[in-house]
Write an enzyme that holds these catalytic residues in place. Structure first.
Site, PDB file in Angstrom:
ATOM      1  N   ASP A  78      83.908 111.203  66.510  1.00 23.54           N
ATOM      2  CA  ASP A  78      84.119 110.220  67.575  1.00 23.54           C
ATOM      3  C   ASP A  78      85.390 109.414  67.353  1.00 23.54           C
ATOM      4  O   ASP A  78      86.078 109.055  68.292  1.00 23.54           O
ATOM      5  CB  ASP A  78      82.890 109.319  67.759  1.00 23.54           C
ATOM      6  N   HIS A  79      85.693 109.156  66.079  1.00 17.95           N
ATOM      7  CA  HIS A  79      86.884 108.361  65.757  1.00 17.95           C
ATOM      8  C   HIS A  79      87.199 108.557  64.286  1.00 17.95           C
ATOM      9  O   HIS A  79      86.376 109.102  63.531  1.00 17.95           O
ATOM     10  CB  HIS A  79      86.653 106.877  66.052  1.00 17.95           C
TER      11      HIS A  79
ATOM     12  N   HIS B 133      82.259 102.695  56.057  1.00 27.23           N
ATOM     13  CA  HIS B 133      82.269 101.243  56.286  1.00 27.23           C
ATOM     14  C   HIS B 133      82.030 100.469  54.982  1.00 27.23           C
ATOM     15  O   HIS B 133      82.497  99.357  54.824  1.00 27.23           O
ATOM     16  CB  HIS B 133      81.223 100.837  57.324  1.00 27.23           C
TER      17      HIS B 133
ATOM     18  N   HIS C  48      87.255 101.322  61.564  1.00 26.36           N
ATOM     19  CA  HIS C  48      87.621 102.638  62.094  1.00 26.36           C
ATOM     20  C   HIS C  48      89.136 102.784  62.068  1.00 26.36           C
ATOM     21  O   HIS C  48      89.860 101.800  61.914  1.00 26.36           O
ATOM     22  CB  HIS C  48      87.115 102.792  63.528  1.00 26.36           C
TER      23      HIS C  48
ATOM     24  N   SER D 206      81.904 103.454  68.298  1.00 25.28           N
ATOM     25  CA  SER D 206      81.106 104.654  68.584  1.00 25.28           C
ATOM     26  C   SER D 206      80.441 104.585  69.954  1.00 25.28           C
ATOM     27  O   SER D 206      79.927 105.599  70.429  1.00 25.28           O
ATOM     28  CB  SER D 206      80.025 104.831  67.518  1.00 25.28           C
TER      29      SER D 206
ATOM     30  N   SER E 287      75.954 106.415  69.128  1.00 23.32           N
ATOM     31  CA  SER E 287      76.286 107.801  69.488  1.00 23.32           C
ATOM     32  C   SER E 287      75.140 108.503  70.222  1.00 23.32           C
ATOM     33  O   SER E 287      75.341 109.000  71.334  1.00 23.32           O
ATOM     34  CB  SER E 287      76.702 108.608  68.257  1.00 23.32           C
TER      35      SER E 287
ATOM     36  N   ASP F 232      80.281 111.378  62.838  1.00 31.79           N
ATOM     37  CA  ASP F 232      80.700 110.009  63.144  1.00 31.79           C
ATOM     38  C   ASP F 232      81.699 109.530  62.089  1.00 31.79           C
ATOM     39  O   ASP F 232      81.381 109.475  60.905  1.00 31.79           O
ATOM     40  CB  ASP F 232      79.483 109.077  63.192  1.00 31.79           C
TER      41      ASP F 232
ATOM     42  N   GLU G 111      74.341 114.695  65.668  1.00 33.72           N
ATOM     43  CA  GLU G 111      75.264 113.758  65.037  1.00 33.72           C
ATOM     44  C   GLU G 111      75.028 113.673  63.534  1.00 33.72           C
ATOM     45  O   GLU G 111      73.897 113.438  63.086  1.00 33.72           O
ATOM     46  CB  GLU G 111      75.115 112.355  65.631  1.00 33.72           C
TER      47      GLU G 111
HETATM   48 ZN   LIG Z   1      81.545 102.864  62.577  1.00 27.22          ZN
END
Ligand SMILES: [Zn+2]
Ligand SMILES: *[C@@H]1O[C@H](CO)[C@@H](O)[C@H](O)[C@H]1NC(C)=O
Ligand SMILES: *[C@@H]1O[C@H](CO)[C@@H](O)[C@H](O)[C@H]1NC(C)=O
Length: 556
Positions: free
Chosen positions: A393-394, A356, A473, A127, A192, A77, A347
């Site tokens: 995911d990103h 973050h 993100h 996510s 997720s 993630d 994950e």
């Molecule tokens: Zn995030």
């Protein structure tokens, strides 16, 4: 612990001979020891040989067109490409190398490609919508899970409308008789993993306490409830991660950690469900209990492991929680009993959380843990019959920048130069986040005066430009690495939503794949276990026999 930069790189390339001698420490270099360019790298033969070795590997590759008996999807993630580069360098420096030349486990995979991560209504995704992309194969709206774009975020009406549902590859695999499991380091109800089993117009509806009263009365269920009470979650053979609080009523004694207001103990419900199926089952809450199950003579049919009330702890801070690698090992042991094969979702969820908070150190460590889990999965499976796809995911806004010299501490300051203000700067920084790069006096902060930075505290927040309480993100593509059957599909630049469709193709899950699966099953051994594919095969034998007879008649 870390090797330091080579100073005045360009000048010194000429002033030192191959036998490296210690160089003076840079004035900005506070904790590092000197590092040297490996002698062999200074000669062109090294790089030619390196390319030759790689070319040999590429030329020996063949397309594996076997049917994928098993498939594992790994999601890091928030694992941007910058994160991958920084983590490989960090891991290399931990091993006392210079770092840059190191590779993470999935970087050794033969195939890679790039996935575009935007969502229906968002340039930079979250996510939830990305989980819907890489698990249900459908791009949807920001914050939405397992529903297509005909939904309004937070609308119960659009959630209840079945035509809006986008089932996940977990459901597709179950429908074809595969066993299915999920492993995460976040709450198992987080965005997720929820992509595996939930249909929710709001990712934050993790327990009923989060769902508005009127939605509950309309029959919209929270994510934890959906995992335990509905298909496909009820059928998952393995569920491991954090998030106990989402499953327990807020009256639970003794520690009263539950969040639920509906007075329902979903863990009891899970137990009842398995008793109803006459299936052996085990619920575990810490690493010791998990290892006991793992080492027991007979594994239970169903395993539920919730190792934290909230997200699982960061690996560097965990106490009596299993590592991601350990959970993956248990999950594969559980699932590989299935003669029909399995689909496993894994994950590494806390790379994202560390970012973050601008905790670059923890983000890199979580990425290294993720890489270890991939390695374990590779060791425990056979690339002839198991497709492994590793992606993110990103992205995030972390950059690796400046002109640090080779071997410079990836978590340190750039050793070759300062800003125009004469103040040093870190190689790693964020475009936005909670740690400001400008002090209240309007001057750029000098990180070398920060004791948390100089002591490499795990939760030191790296500086950022735009002040936000949580770093965001990033919007650039993420890498996709693959190995095993049909891994060669995962090349070039593609939509993230193609991922589960490609995996389904490899596993022969879809209705539109009959022809290819017939050919492949034929190739793998004539009598496929999947009855759907028998008739066309018999039909083609009859056709071939008739043609043979006709040809013989013509010949004689
Ligand atoms: Zn995030
Ligand atoms: C879109 O969702 C609404 C409910 O929000 C529903 O009434 C409508 O039929 C849906 N459209 C399609 C094509 O399913
Ligand atoms: C549980 O939640 C209800 C509703 O918010 C509240 O009235 C009650 O005090 C809570 N119970 C405990 C033990 O916290």
């Amino acid at each position: 612990m870390f090797r330091a930069g080579v100073l005045f790189l360009f000048a010194c390339a000429y002033c030192y001979e191959d036998t490296s001698t210690p160089k003076p420490k840079h004035v900005l270099d506070t904790i590092m020891s000197p590092a040297y360019i490996p002698t062999e790298e200074k000669h062109s033969s090294y790089w030619k040989n390196s390319a030759k070795e790689h070319l040999k590997l590429k030329l020996a590759e063949h397309h594996n067109k076997n049917k994928a008996k098993n498939a594992i999807l790994f999601i890091g993630d928030g694992m941007s490409l910058a994160t991958v580069m920084a983590a490989r360098t960090y891991a290399g420096q931990l091993e006392r190398g210079l770092g840059e030349e190191n590779v993470l486990e999935f970087e050794k995979f033969p195939i890679s490609g790039l996935a575009r991560t935007y969502c229906l209504d968002a340039q930079v995704p979250d996510s939830a919508c990305t989980a819907t992309s890489y698990l249900s194969g459908v791009k949807t709206k920001y914050g939405v899970i397992g529903l297509d774009g005909n939904v309004t975020r937070g609308s119960c009406t659009s959630q209840l409308h079945k035509a809006n549902w986008a089932p996940s590859i977990g459901q597709w695999a179950l429908d074809r008789g595969f066993d299915v499991g999920l492993v995460t380091t976040t709450r198992v109800t987080h965005a997720s993993p929820a992509g595996m089993y939930a249909h929710t117009s709001e990712r934050n509806w993790e327990s009923d306490a989060d769902v508005p009263e009127e939605c509950l009365s309309m029959g919209c269920h929270d994510i934890a409830y959906q995992l335990i009470a509905n298909d496909p979650g009820r059928q998952f053979k393995v569920i491991m991660g954090g998030g106990r609080r989402e499953f327990l009523p807020n009256t639970t004694t003794p520690d009263n950690i539950g969040k639920r207001l509906d007075n329902t103990d979903l863990l009891d419900l899970w137990h009842e469900d398995k008793v109803g199926k006459k299936a052996t089952h085990q619920y575990v809450t810490d690493r010791n209990e998990l290892m006991k199950v793992f080492n027991s003579d007979e594994l239970p049919e169903y395993l539920l492991g919730l190792f934290n009330n909230d997200h699982m702890a960061y690996h560097l801070k965990a106490e009596n929680e299993p590592t991601l690698e350990e959970m993956v090992e248990v999950a594969i042991k559980m699932l590989s009993r299935s003669s029909n094969g399995y689909f496993l979702f894994v994950e590494g969820g806390r790379i994202d959380h560390a970012h973050h908070d601008s905790y670059a150190y923890l983000a890199l460590d979580e990425t290294v843990e993720y890489s270890k889990a991939v390695k374990k999965a590779q060791l425990l499976t056979n690339q002839e019959d198991t497709l492994i796809v590793v992606t993110a995911d990103h992205a995030h806004t972390m950059t690796v920048a400046g002109y640090p010299s080779r071997g410079n501490d990836i978590l340190g300051i750039v050793d070759t130069t300062t800003g125009m203000d004469g103040i040093p700067y870190t190689t790693i920084s964020y475009a936005n986040g909670k740690a400001l790069s400008i002090s209240p006096e309007g001057k750029r902060v000098d990180v070398t005066l920060n004791q948390q930075f100089t002591s490499r505290a795990h939760d030191y927040s790296y500086p950022s430009l735009v002040p936000l309480d949580s770093e965001t993100h990033g919007g650039e593509d993420v890498a996709v690495y693959s190995s095993g059957p049909w891994s060669h599909l995962f090349t070039s630049s593609f939509e993230q939503s193609a991922i589960p469709h490609f995996m389904a193709y490899a596993m022969c899950l879809g209705d539109d794949h009959h022809f290819n699966c017939r050919v492949r099953n034929h190739h793998n051994g004539f009598w496929s276990s999947n009855a759907v594919y028998h008739r066309p095969q018999i039909f083609s034998i009859v056709l071939m026999s008739i043609s043979a007879v006709i040809v013989s008649i013509r010949l004689f």
